[in-house]
Write an enzyme that holds these catalytic residues in place. Structure first.
Site, short mmCIF file in Angstrom:
data_model
loop_
_atom_site.label_atom_id
_atom_site.label_comp_id
_atom_site.label_asym_id
_atom_site.label_seq_id
_atom_site.Cartn_x
_atom_site.Cartn_y
_atom_site.Cartn_z
N GLY A 6 0.53 -0.98 22.04
CA GLY A 6 1.40 -1.98 21.44
C GLY A 6 2.72 -2.03 22.17
N CYS A 7 3.78 -2.30 21.47
CA CYS A 7 5.12 -2.40 22.04
C CYS A 7 5.50 -1.12 22.77
CB CYS A 7 6.10 -2.66 20.90
SG CYS A 7 7.83 -2.45 21.34
#
Length: 181
Positions: free
Chosen positions: A11-12
């Site tokens: 993810g981020c």
């Protein structure tokens, strides 16, 4: 001291970088892009979802203090490896959960780590094991983001502290802050 490298997408990259900066034995974490088809990708291009890259981190760690299997256990335990092409509100292949092994040994350990983690999740793990590809460091302002700008970013303030709490609870003996932080 023997340094090994792990390349992980969960993810981020601001969030995964913040987690691994708190792990004992981690010498360096670099945010970047991997797995796409465009040379010299930018944050804006990767966020568009059109380059094929994942936001990822490259973790350099001291194998005298932590091994690759433990790195993977922390990785699989601090993001949701059951979400396909997303983490929370971040949606798209650029936010996929993926492991990019640097050797056949790392690939075998990645498969073992996924098997170890599977009973801990209510749905199947979708984390992919992808071939190591060209690494592109993210722009400088993304590096060490949580320790600077991220402390004032509402998105980071909502997402990162719960990940750090989970890390410090589930892997307390492996963290620099321990359970007290």
């Amino acid at each position: 001291m023997a340094i090994e490298t792990a390349t992980l997408a969960g993810g981020c990259f601001w969030c995964t970088e913040a987690v691994f900066n708190d792990v004992i034995g981690v010498e360096r974490v670099e945010s970047g892009y991997i797995g796409g088809s465009v040379a010299n990708p930018t944050y804006k291009a990767v966020c568009s979802g059109t380059t094929g890259h994942a936001e990822a981190i490259r973790v350099s760690f001291d194998t005298d203090q932590i091994n690759y299997g433990e790195i993977l256990d922390i990785f699989l335990g601090t993001h949701d490896p059951t979400q396909l092409n997303r983490q929370g509100n971040d949606v798209g292949t650029q936010y996929r959960s993926a492991i990019f092994p640097h050797s056949p040994e790392q690939e075998a350990q990645a498969r073992q780590a996924i098997e170890r983690a599977a009973p801990d999740w209510p749905a199947p793990i979708v984390t992919s094991i992808e071939p190591l590809a060209e690494w592109w460091p993210a722009e400088e302002y993304h590096q060490e983001y949580w320790s600077g700008e991220g402390q004032r970013n509402p998105y980071c303030l909502a997402v990162i502290p719960p990940k750090l709490r989970k890390l410090r609870k589930s892997f307390a003996a492996r963290t620099k802050a321990g359970e007290t932080a």
